[in-house]
Design a protein around this motif. Structure first.
Motif, PDB file in Angstrom:
ATOM      1  N   LYS A 216      53.621   1.606  51.292  1.00  0.00           N
ATOM      2  CA  LYS A 216      53.723   3.064  51.188  1.00  0.00           C
ATOM      3  C   LYS A 216      55.115   3.568  51.613  1.00  0.00           C
ATOM      4  O   LYS A 216      55.798   4.256  50.875  1.00  0.00           O
ATOM      5  CB  LYS A 216      52.635   3.680  52.073  1.00  0.00           C
ATOM      6  CG  LYS A 216      52.528   5.168  51.966  1.00  0.00           C
ATOM      7  CD  LYS A 216      51.242   5.671  52.635  1.00  0.00           C
ATOM      8  CE  LYS A 216      51.316   7.157  52.907  1.00  0.00           C
ATOM      9  NZ  LYS A 216      51.529   7.533  54.291  1.00  0.00           N
ATOM     10  N   GLU A 217      55.511   3.175  52.847  1.00  0.00           N
ATOM     11  CA  GLU A 217      56.824   3.580  53.368  1.00  0.00           C
ATOM     12  C   GLU A 217      57.945   3.051  52.493  1.00  0.00           C
ATOM     13  O   GLU A 217      58.908   3.742  52.183  1.00  0.00           O
ATOM     14  CB  GLU A 217      57.021   2.991  54.770  1.00  0.00           C
ATOM     15  CG  GLU A 217      56.141   3.583  55.819  1.00  0.00           C
ATOM     16  CD  GLU A 217      56.874   4.675  56.561  1.00  0.00           C
ATOM     17  OE1 GLU A 217      57.873   4.353  57.228  1.00  0.00           O
ATOM     18  OE2 GLU A 217      56.461   5.831  56.433  1.00  0.00           O
ATOM     19  N   GLY A 218      57.804   1.774  52.115  1.00  0.00           N
ATOM     20  CA  GLY A 218      58.831   1.114  51.311  1.00  0.00           C
ATOM     21  C   GLY A 218      59.058   1.846  50.002  1.00  0.00           C
ATOM     22  O   GLY A 218      60.196   2.125  49.616  1.00  0.00           O
TER      23      GLY A 218
ATOM     24  N   PHE B 274      58.243   4.971  49.222  1.00  0.00           N
ATOM     25  CA  PHE B 274      58.735   6.331  49.470  1.00  0.00           C
ATOM     26  C   PHE B 274      60.252   6.343  49.664  1.00  0.00           C
ATOM     27  O   PHE B 274      60.986   7.083  49.007  1.00  0.00           O
ATOM     28  CB  PHE B 274      58.018   6.903  50.702  1.00  0.00           C
ATOM     29  CG  PHE B 274      58.479   8.278  51.092  1.00  0.00           C
ATOM     30  CD1 PHE B 274      58.056   9.391  50.369  1.00  0.00           C
ATOM     31  CD2 PHE B 274      59.319   8.460  52.177  1.00  0.00           C
ATOM     32  CE1 PHE B 274      58.478  10.658  50.729  1.00  0.00           C
ATOM     33  CE2 PHE B 274      59.748   9.739  52.544  1.00  0.00           C
ATOM     34  CZ  PHE B 274      59.325  10.838  51.812  1.00  0.00           C
ATOM     35  N   HIS B 275      60.724   5.478  50.564  1.00  0.00           N
ATOM     36  CA  HIS B 275      62.155   5.498  50.893  1.00  0.00           C
ATOM     37  C   HIS B 275      63.017   4.852  49.807  1.00  0.00           C
ATOM     38  O   HIS B 275      64.156   5.252  49.609  1.00  0.00           O
ATOM     39  CB  HIS B 275      62.398   4.875  52.259  1.00  0.00           C
ATOM     40  CG  HIS B 275      61.833   5.711  53.371  1.00  0.00           C
ATOM     41  ND1 HIS B 275      62.354   6.931  53.701  1.00  0.00           N
ATOM     42  CD2 HIS B 275      60.767   5.522  54.181  1.00  0.00           C
ATOM     43  CE1 HIS B 275      61.640   7.463  54.685  1.00  0.00           C
ATOM     44  NE2 HIS B 275      60.671   6.614  54.997  1.00  0.00           N
TER      45      HIS B 275
ATOM     46  N   PHE C 147      61.366  -3.276  54.832  1.00  0.00           N
ATOM     47  CA  PHE C 147      60.237  -2.475  55.315  1.00  0.00           C
ATOM     48  C   PHE C 147      59.018  -3.343  55.620  1.00  0.00           C
ATOM     49  O   PHE C 147      57.929  -2.833  55.830  1.00  0.00           O
ATOM     50  CB  PHE C 147      59.853  -1.410  54.274  1.00  0.00           C
ATOM     51  CG  PHE C 147      60.751  -0.223  54.286  1.00  0.00           C
ATOM     52  CD1 PHE C 147      60.572   0.791  55.212  1.00  0.00           C
ATOM     53  CD2 PHE C 147      61.800  -0.133  53.398  1.00  0.00           C
ATOM     54  CE1 PHE C 147      61.420   1.893  55.239  1.00  0.00           C
ATOM     55  CE2 PHE C 147      62.650   0.963  53.415  1.00  0.00           C
ATOM     56  CZ  PHE C 147      62.456   1.971  54.333  1.00  0.00           C
TER      57      PHE C 147
ATOM     58  N   THR D 210      62.258  -2.007  60.004  1.00  0.00           N
ATOM     59  CA  THR D 210      61.018  -2.344  60.720  1.00  0.00           C
ATOM     60  C   THR D 210      61.128  -2.200  62.243  1.00  0.00           C
ATOM     61  O   THR D 210      62.082  -2.681  62.847  1.00  0.00           O
ATOM     62  CB  THR D 210      60.628  -3.800  60.399  1.00  0.00           C
ATOM     63  OG1 THR D 210      60.610  -3.962  58.994  1.00  0.00           O
ATOM     64  CG2 THR D 210      59.270  -4.155  60.997  1.00  0.00           C
TER      65      THR D 210
ATOM     66  N   ILE E 248      66.627   5.390  55.937  1.00  0.00           N
ATOM     67  CA  ILE E 248      65.785   6.590  55.994  1.00  0.00           C
ATOM     68  C   ILE E 248      66.531   7.806  56.531  1.00  0.00           C
ATOM     69  O   ILE E 248      65.932   8.819  56.871  1.00  0.00           O
ATOM     70  CB  ILE E 248      64.518   6.319  56.844  1.00  0.00           C
ATOM     71  CG1 ILE E 248      64.877   6.010  58.303  1.00  0.00           C
ATOM     72  CG2 ILE E 248      63.722   5.155  56.266  1.00  0.00           C
ATOM     73  CD1 ILE E 248      63.663   5.865  59.207  1.00  0.00           C
TER      74      ILE E 248
ATOM     75  N   GLY F 256      57.895  10.422  64.399  1.00  0.00           N
ATOM     76  CA  GLY F 256      58.227  10.996  63.102  1.00  0.00           C
ATOM     77  C   GLY F 256      57.258  12.073  62.645  1.00  0.00           C
ATOM     78  O   GLY F 256      57.642  13.070  62.056  1.00  0.00           O
TER      79      GLY F 256
ATOM     80  N   THR G  40      60.671  14.657  58.263  1.00  0.00           N
ATOM     81  CA  THR G  40      59.688  15.671  58.630  1.00  0.00           C
ATOM     82  C   THR G  40      60.250  17.034  58.222  1.00  0.00           C
ATOM     83  O   THR G  40      61.372  17.351  58.559  1.00  0.00           O
ATOM     84  CB  THR G  40      59.506  15.695  60.167  1.00  0.00           C
ATOM     85  OG1 THR G  40      59.351  14.368  60.610  1.00  0.00           O
ATOM     86  CG2 THR G  40      58.323  16.529  60.569  1.00  0.00           C
TER      87      THR G  40
END
Lengths: 290, 380
Positions: free
Chosen positions: A19-21, A23-24, A72, A97, A137, B281, B313
Motif C-alpha cells: 500500500k505505502e509502496g 502510494f509513494h 518499502f 523502512t 516521501i 504520521g 498529512t
C-alpha cells in the motif's frame, strides 16, 4: 546540478506493490522521477499503472537499467533487500523502512563497505533534488529548486524547515533525510562532502538531534574540509534526559550527546546554530544576502 | 529495552557466564531467607532500569538476615531515584581478589561493535575513560567476522595473568549472548577475580534492541514486568508515544524531531512542557481524540499546544480531526493549534469557521509557543 538523485535517476522500488509502496511510487513518478521498475518476489510480470514488476532486483536492472532503489519492504526483510540491490550493482539505495534490527543493519553496513553502493537510511524520508527527482516521501510540493543543500536526521524537521525556506523564496539543490537509526548509511559528513563538491550548492544546512556523536564528528569535518557556509539546528535542548544504564556509550563517544554539547561543538568551528526551526531560514536568508 | 540486573543474569547463566547465587525478592522476609540460605549474609540490590545504584544507595552489604530484611524493606518502600521498586536481588557475598570492567556495545559511530576491557573495575569508568583512556583496551568487532581469538587476547591482556583465562571465557560468551539475543549493550561492572581463582560477573547490564523484539518472544514477557504509568499505557495501547514531564503545557505533535523542537520553542517562550505525545504520521479524528484525552488527563496541563506540520498529512484533515475529537472529549483548558504545510490555509479556514471557544489558531510555531506560554501563565 545536485547530489545523489537527478534527471539521470532511474528508480526501482522494492516493495512497490504494498500500500505505502504504491502510494509513494506514484507520487514520486507524478513529481517527475523516472520510475522504471518495481520488485516484489512472486509478482514478476505484473505492473502498477504501467510500471513493470520483477521478481528480483537483478532482473529489473537487466531489463530497465535502474540505477537507484527505494525500499518499502517490511522490517524483517528490508536488510536483505538492501543487500540484494547492492549485489545487483545499484548505486544508490534509499531505505524508507522503519524498525530494522540493529544487528541486521550492522551486517549490511559492514558489507556495503566493500561495494560501490551508497545507502541513505533506513528509517528515513529519502532524498529530493527539487525539480529533478524525488526518491522517498518528502512532500515535493514544499520544495523549490535552488542552491541550498540540506541534510537532516529528523524527517518532520526537513518538511518544516524546507517549507520555511521556500516561503522566503530560498530554493534547495538537494534535501537528504539521513534517518535517525543508530546504524545508518550516509551521515552528515558524507552529505556535507558532497555539497562542498557540488558547484550548484552555495550553502548547506544540517539539522541534528540529541544522542550519538554524529554532530560532533561533523563539526571536526567542517573545520578541516568545508569552505562553504553551514547553518545548523539541533533539536532536543529540553528533551528529558534519557535513562541510561551502562556507561559504555559515553566511553565510546567521549560525548554527552546533549543538544547543548552538539551546538557548542558546531559553534566552536564557526557554524551558525539556530535555536528554532524558523531561525534556520532567517539565518540562511541573512547569509545569502550578506 | 533495558533489562533488570536479575534478567540480565538469567541470560548470562543461559549462556554459561558465571554469576553469584541469588534470589529475586518481592518482600523483606524473602531477603532475610535468602541471606540465611547464603550462610547469614547477602548483598541486597535494588532492581531498576537505571544505573548509578552503587553511589545512590541501591546496593547494600548485609551481614545478617535481619539486616537484609531491613535493606530490602527500605528499597521496596522508598524506590530508587523516583523509580518504583517492586523487587530486589539478594546475592551471596563472595571473597573478591580483584575487580575489572568489560562491555560490548553497538558503536553507532562505526556501525559495528566495540568491546572494552580494563583491569580497573569498580571505579567510575567514565572518569577513568576521560582521565586515563590508555588503561582501557578497545577492540572493534566486524559484524561479519565476529569476535576472534586475537580480539580476546588483546582485551584480556589488560588483566593479571590469573584472571585472563576466565575473563576470555566470559567475553566470548558475552559476544555470543549479544549476537544471539540482539543486545545493543552487555556490560559487566565489576567482573571479578575471586580468591579461589574463578572469574565471575557480579553485575549485568543488558540492553536489547527494541526493533528485534519480534524475533525474541521471551523478551515480550519480560517487558510486561516493568512498571508503566497508566496514562503512558493508554497512549501506548493506541500506538502513540507519550512522555510525562514536569511543566504545564501539554504538547501534541507529528514526528519525533518536530515534537522535540516544540519542547525547545515552548521553553524559549518561557513555559515548560507538562508532557508530550508524538502522533506520528497519522492525525485522524480517532488519533486526535485519543491524544487529547491522554494529554488532558494530566492535571498539570493548563494549556495544550497542538503543533502539526502537514507533509503527506493534510492540514484540512487534521482540522476536521481536531473538531471531531472535541465533540467526544471535553476541552477543559485552551488548545493552541498551529497548522502549517500542506493545505494549511484550508485547515485554518475550517477551524476559524467552527468558532470553537477553546481553540486558538495561530499560524507559526514561534507565535503559537508564545501564545501557549501566555495562556498557561494566565491559568496559573
Amino acid at each position: 546540478m545536485s547530489v545523489l538523485v537527478d534527471a539521470d535517476t532511474k528508480l526501482l522500488v522494492q516493495g512497490m506493490t504494498g500500500k505505502e509502496g504504491t502510494f509513494h511510487t506514484l507520487r514520486n513518478r507524478a513529481y517527475g522521477t523516472d520510475v522504471v521498475a518495481g520488485v516484489t518476489p512472486g509478482k514478476g510480470g505484473q505492473d502498477i499503472e504501467g510500471i513493470p514488476v520483477f521478481d528480483t532486483v537483478a532482473e529489473a536492472v537487466h531489463a530497465t537499467g535502474a540505477n537507484t532503489s527505494m525500499i518499502f519492504v517490511g522490517p524483517r526483510f528490508a536488510a536483505e533487500a538492501i543487500l540484494e540491490s547492492a549485489d545487483a550493482g545499484i548505486g544508490l539505495v534509499a531505505c524508507i523502512t522503519e524498525g530494522i534490527a540493529a544487528r541486521d543493519m550492522a551486517e549490511v553496513h559492514a558489507y556495503l563497505e566493500g561495494t560501490a553502493t551508497t545507502l541513505v537510511g533506513p528509517n528515513c524520508p529519502g532524498v529530493i533534488s527539487p525539480g529533478l527527482a524525488n526518491v522517498g516521501i518528502i512532500p515535493g510540493e514544499v520544495c523549490v529548486p535552488g542552491r541550498v543543500g540540506f541534510v537532516s536526521r529528523s524527517g518532520t524537521l526537513v518538511y518544516q524547515i524546507v517549507y520555511e525556506l521556500t516561503s522566503r523564496g530560498i530554493g534547495q539543490s538537494t534535501c537528504i533525510g539521513m534517518g535517525g537509526d543508530p546504524v545508518h548509511g550516509i551521515g552528515f559528513i558524507e552529505s556535507l562532502a558532497m555539497f562542498e563538491g557540488d558547484p550548484d550548492t552555495d550553502l548547506m544546512i544540517m539539522t541534528g538531534e540529541i544522542g550519538g556523536d554524529d554532530e560532533e564528528r561533523a563539526a571536526s569535518f567542517i573545520a578541516e574540509r568545508v569552505a562553504k557556509p553551514v547553518v545548523a539546528y539541533i533539536a532536543g535542548f529540553e528533551a528529558p534526559v534519557g535513562k541510561r544504564m551502562g556507561h559504555a556509550g559515553a566511553i565510546v563517544t567521549g560525548s554527552s550527546g546533549t543538544a547543548a554539547a552538539k551546538a557548542e561543538a558546531l559553534e566552536a568551528v564557526g557554524v551558525q546554530v539556530a535555536r528554532t526551526p524558523s531561525e534556520v531560514a532567517r539565518l540562511v536568508a541573512d547569509r545569502l544576502a550578506g | 529495552m533495558d533489562l533488570y540486573e536479575h534478567m540480565g543474569k538469567d541470560l548470562f547463566r543461559a549462556h554459561g557466564i558465571p554469576t553469584p547465587a541469588g534470589r529475586v525478592c518481592g518482600a523483606p522476609q524473602e531477603a532475610a531467607e535468602a541471606a540465611r540460605a547464603f550462610g547469614g549474609s547477602a548483598v541486597v540490590k535494588v532492581q531498576v532500569q537505571v544505573g548509578g545504584r552503587g553511589k545512590g544507595g541501591g546496593v547494600e552489604l548485609c551481614r545478617s538476615p535481619d539486616a537484609a530484611a531491613v535493606a530490602a524493606e527500605r528499597m521496596l518502600r522508598d524506590g530508587f531515584m523516583g523509580h518504583v521498586v517492586d523487587r530486589v536481588l539478594a546475592e551471596e557475598l563472595l571473597p573478591i581478589a580483584q575487580e575489572f570492567y568489560t562491555s560490548i556495545v553497538l558503536d553507532r559511530s562505526t556501525g559495528g561493535y566495540l568491546a572494552l576491557m580494563t583491569a580497573e573495575g569498580g571505579v567510575d569508568i567514565e572518569t577513568l575513560a576521560r582521565e586515563r583512556p590508555e588503561t582501557i583496551r578497545r577492540v572493534q568487532v566486524d559484524p561479519l567476522l565476529g569476535l576472534r581469538s586475537y580480539h580476546v587476547r588483546e582485551l584480556t591482556g589488560a588483566l593479571p595473568v590469573a584472571a585472563r583465562e576466565g575473563a576470555a571465557d566470559v567475553v566470548r560468551k558475552l559476544f555470543e549472548l549479544l549476537w544471539e539475543r540482539d543486545a545493543t549493550l552487555v556490560e559487566v561492572n565489576p567482573l571479578v577475580l575471586l580468591d579461589d581463582g574463578r572469574v565471575i560477573a557480579l553485575d549485568a547490564k543488558v540492553t536489547v534492541d527494541d526493533n528485534a523484539l519480534p524475533r525474541h518472544p521471551d523478551f515480550a514477557a519480560l517487558a510486561q514486568e516493568f512498571p508503566i504509568d497508566p496514562v503512558e499505557k493508554r497512549a501506548k495501547d493506541a500506538g502513540l508515544q507519550y512522555v510525562k514531564l514536569d511543566g504545564e503545557v501539554g504538547i501534541i505533535g507529528n514526528g519525533a524531531g518536530l515534537v522535540m523542537s516544540t519542547l525547545d520553542v515552548v521553553a524559549r517562550a518561557g513555559a515548560k512542557a507538562a508532557n508530550f505525545l508524538d502522533i506520528g504520521g497519522g492525525a485522524s479524528a480517532d488519533t486526535m481524540a485519543t491524544s487529547l484525552e491522554v494529554i488532558l488527563s494530566d492535571p498539570a496541563v493548563r494549556c495544550v499546544f497542538v503543533n502539526i506540520f502537514g507533509g503527506i498529512t493534510r492540514c484540512d484533515v487534521v482540522a476536521n480531526g481536531v473538531l471531531e475529537a472535541l465533540t467526544r472529549v471535553d476541552a477543559t483548558v485552551p488548545i493552541v493549534l498551529r497548522l502549517d504545510g500542506t493545505n494549511a490555509e484550508e485547515g485554518r479556514r475550517i477551524i476559524d469557521g467552527a468558532r470553537h471557544p477553546m481553540i486558538v489558531s495561530v499560524p507559526t510555531m514561534d507565535e503559537a509557543a508564545a501564545e501557549a506560554a501566555r495562556l498557561s501563565r494566565e491559568a496559573a
